[in-house]
Design a protein around this motif. Structure first.
Motif, PDB file in Angstrom:
ATOM      1  N   ILE A   1      -3.255   5.201 -10.977  1.00 56.34           N
ATOM      2  CA  ILE A   1      -2.516   6.171  -9.427  1.00 56.34           C
ATOM      3  C   ILE A   1      -1.087   4.735  -9.858  1.00 56.34           C
ATOM      4  O   ILE A   1      -1.111   3.947  -9.924  1.00 56.34           O
ATOM      5  N   PRO A   2       0.348   6.467 -10.580  1.00 55.17           N
ATOM      6  CA  PRO A   2       1.666   5.709 -10.560  1.00 55.17           C
ATOM      7  C   PRO A   2       1.988   5.404  -8.984  1.00 55.17           C
ATOM      8  O   PRO A   2       1.918   5.589  -7.971  1.00 55.17           O
ATOM      9  N   LEU A   3       3.009   4.360  -8.876  1.00 55.22           N
ATOM     10  CA  LEU A   3       3.720   3.781  -8.205  1.00 55.22           C
ATOM     11  C   LEU A   3       4.951   4.856  -7.890  1.00 55.22           C
ATOM     12  O   LEU A   3       4.795   5.575  -8.642  1.00 55.22           O
ATOM     13  N   THR A   4       4.741   5.448  -6.486  1.00 56.74           N
ATOM     14  CA  THR A   4       6.362   6.426  -6.004  1.00 56.74           C
ATOM     15  C   THR A   4       6.947   5.421  -4.862  1.00 56.74           C
ATOM     16  O   THR A   4       5.978   4.681  -3.887  1.00 56.74           O
ATOM     17  N   ASP A   5       7.786   6.625  -4.808  1.00 56.56           N
ATOM     18  CA  ASP A   5       8.877   5.397  -3.661  1.00 56.56           C
ATOM     19  C   ASP A   5       8.927   6.411  -2.364  1.00 56.56           C
ATOM     20  O   ASP A   5       9.671   6.777  -1.134  1.00 56.56           O
ATOM     21  N   ARG A   6       8.060   7.733  -2.855  1.00 58.84           N
ATOM     22  CA  ARG A   6       8.417   8.445  -0.997  1.00 58.84           C
ATOM     23  C   ARG A   6       7.663   8.105  -0.244  1.00 58.84           C
ATOM     24  O   ARG A   6       9.005   8.235   0.629  1.00 58.84           O
ATOM     25  N   LEU A   7       7.493   7.508   0.190  1.00 63.87           N
ATOM     26  CA  LEU A   7       6.714   6.647   1.584  1.00 63.87           C
ATOM     27  C   LEU A   7       7.788   5.598   1.336  1.00 63.87           C
ATOM     28  O   LEU A   7       8.633   5.212   3.326  1.00 63.87           O
TER      29      LEU A   7
ATOM     30  N   VAL B   1      -1.985  -5.345  -5.623  1.00 67.12           N
ATOM     31  CA  VAL B   1      -2.163  -3.853  -5.365  1.00 67.12           C
ATOM     32  C   VAL B   1      -2.681  -3.095  -7.046  1.00 67.12           C
ATOM     33  O   VAL B   1      -1.859  -2.648  -7.602  1.00 67.12           O
ATOM     34  N   SER B   2      -4.340  -2.428  -6.980  1.00 69.62           N
ATOM     35  CA  SER B   2      -4.105  -1.652  -7.765  1.00 69.62           C
ATOM     36  C   SER B   2      -4.907  -0.727  -7.725  1.00 69.62           C
ATOM     37  O   SER B   2      -6.017  -0.757  -6.444  1.00 69.62           O
TER      38      SER B   2
ATOM     39  N   PHE C   1       0.798  -1.118   0.241  1.00 74.20           N
ATOM     40  CA  PHE C   1       0.249  -0.081  -0.122  1.00 74.20           C
ATOM     41  C   PHE C   1       0.506   1.582  -0.466  1.00 74.20           C
ATOM     42  O   PHE C   1       0.556   2.674  -0.487  1.00 74.20           O
ATOM     43  N   LEU C   2       1.934   0.958   0.730  1.00 71.36           N
ATOM     44  CA  LEU C   2       2.497   2.146   1.048  1.00 71.36           C
ATOM     45  C   LEU C   2       3.339   3.256  -0.211  1.00 71.36           C
ATOM     46  O   LEU C   2       3.579   3.780  -0.479  1.00 71.36           O
ATOM     47  N   LYS C   3       3.284   1.916  -1.340  1.00 77.34           N
ATOM     48  CA  LYS C   3       3.893   2.462  -3.073  1.00 77.34           C
ATOM     49  C   LYS C   3       2.939   3.278  -3.713  1.00 77.34           C
ATOM     50  O   LYS C   3       3.767   3.438  -4.499  1.00 77.34           O
ATOM     51  N   TYR C   4       1.904   3.343  -3.095  1.00 80.27           N
ATOM     52  CA  TYR C   4       0.586   4.290  -3.570  1.00 80.27           C
ATOM     53  C   TYR C   4       0.668   5.629  -2.804  1.00 80.27           C
ATOM     54  O   TYR C   4       0.246   6.970  -3.017  1.00 80.27           O
ATOM     55  N   ASP C   5       1.548   5.728  -2.459  1.00 84.25           N
ATOM     56  CA  ASP C   5       1.231   7.129  -0.993  1.00 84.25           C
ATOM     57  C   ASP C   5       0.049   6.958   0.195  1.00 84.25           C
ATOM     58  O   ASP C   5      -0.249   5.631  -0.095  1.00 84.25           O
ATOM     59  N   TRP C   6      -0.309   8.338   0.529  1.00 79.43           N
ATOM     60  CA  TRP C   6      -1.393   7.978   1.196  1.00 79.43           C
ATOM     61  C   TRP C   6      -2.411   8.134   0.472  1.00 79.43           C
ATOM     62  O   TRP C   6      -2.865   8.755  -0.800  1.00 79.43           O
ATOM     63  N   PHE C   7      -3.696   7.229   0.913  1.00 82.85           N
ATOM     64  CA  PHE C   7      -4.741   7.195   0.133  1.00 82.85           C
ATOM     65  C   PHE C   7      -5.900   8.556  -0.276  1.00 82.85           C
ATOM     66  O   PHE C   7      -5.927   9.178   1.497  1.00 82.85           O
ATOM     67  N   LYS C   8      -6.551   8.398  -0.517  1.00 87.63           N
ATOM     68  CA  LYS C   8      -7.645   9.855  -0.602  1.00 87.63           C
ATOM     69  C   LYS C   8      -8.767   9.456  -0.625  1.00 87.63           C
ATOM     70  O   LYS C   8      -8.892   7.941  -1.293  1.00 87.63           O
ATOM     71  N   LYS C   9     -10.120   9.871   0.420  1.00 89.61           N
ATOM     72  CA  LYS C   9     -11.515   9.367   0.452  1.00 89.61           C
ATOM     73  C   LYS C   9     -12.285   9.567  -1.075  1.00 89.61           C
ATOM     74  O   LYS C   9     -11.480  10.039  -2.058  1.00 89.61           O
ATOM     75  N   GLY C  10     -12.067   8.260  -1.816  1.00 88.30           N
ATOM     76  CA  GLY C  10     -12.871   7.754  -2.416  1.00 88.30           C
ATOM     77  C   GLY C  10     -11.989   7.193  -3.875  1.00 88.30           C
ATOM     78  O   GLY C  10     -12.418   6.295  -5.265  1.00 88.30           O
TER      79      GLY C  10
END
Length: 210
Positions: free
Chosen positions: A75-81, A66-67, A29-38
């Motif tokens: 949403i593209p993957l991100t390394d931030r988290l 996970v998608s 889940f962390l690969k996608y940064d923080w999720f948003k409502k919706g």
């Protein structure tokens, strides 16, 4: 926490499972940064049972594949988290949930379990109630009704801006006038209990010293 949970079978048919589901915040889940409502979150996982003091429930473990879709787009993957250290992730989580914890602590303080465990020594059927715009809640029904972060935050914002009323009352038994406990009744008993508890500790300490 995920809401509106569905299972998709091999024929790609959706089956409603639950209104909400708690999940561990894994790397998948962390690969996608923080999720948003919706956000629409889809993944494979293993269903298993767990038991609490009240009931047996189910959870989903080992999420994979996970998608995440937001407003119809993947949403593209991100390394931030992913690249953060554990302590940094904890700090991020604290910031993310700060509005919720503030609202939760303010709204649920009235239902303080420790205080009511003491009061039950005198009033065995004591029960705190909150009346939110004429709707009566016990502690459990309040938590069930406002179980999402968004609903708790929204209620708190309405309350502090005086757009909604929340009245709090305590009864020894059913919520009828003859069972109503006043603030004076409660504070008087808590004061006496604290006095007796302090005296008991002093007596016990003196006994050890002798």
């Amino acid at each position: 926490m995920l809401t509106d949970v569905y299972q998709i079978d091999t024929a790609r048919v959706e089956h409603y499972v639950a209104d909400h589901l708690w999940m561990n915040l894994t790397k998948q889940f962390l690969k996608y940064d923080w999720f948003k409502k919706g956000d629409l979150i889809q993944f494979d996982g293993k269903v298993s049972e767990y038991t609490t003091s009240k009931k047996t429930d189910v959870k989903i473990e080992r999420p994979s594949k996970v998608s995440v879709t937001r407003l119809g787009k993947n949403i593209p993957l991100t390394d931030r988290l992913i690249n953060l250290r554990p302590l940094e992730i904890e700090q991020e989580i604290t910031l993310q949930i700060q509005p919720f914890t503030k609202a939760r602590d303010a709204l649920l303080a009235f239902f303080s379990l420790n205080k009511f465990q003491i009061l039950k020594k005198k009033w065995h059927n004591i029960q705190p109630y909150a009346i939110v715009d004429n709707q009566l809640f016990t502690r459990d029904s309040f938590r069930e009704f406002y179980f999402t972060r968004e609903s708790m935050i929204e209620l708190h914002n309405l309350y502090i801006t005086e757009k909604i009323s929340i009245k709090k009352s305590v009864y020894n038994g059913d919520p009828i006038q003859e069972n109503l406990l006043t603030e004076k009744d409660i504070e008087s008993y808590l004061s006496k209990y604290k006095e007796q508890h302090t005296q008991h500790k002093k007596s016990k300490s003196q006994g050890y010293n002798n």
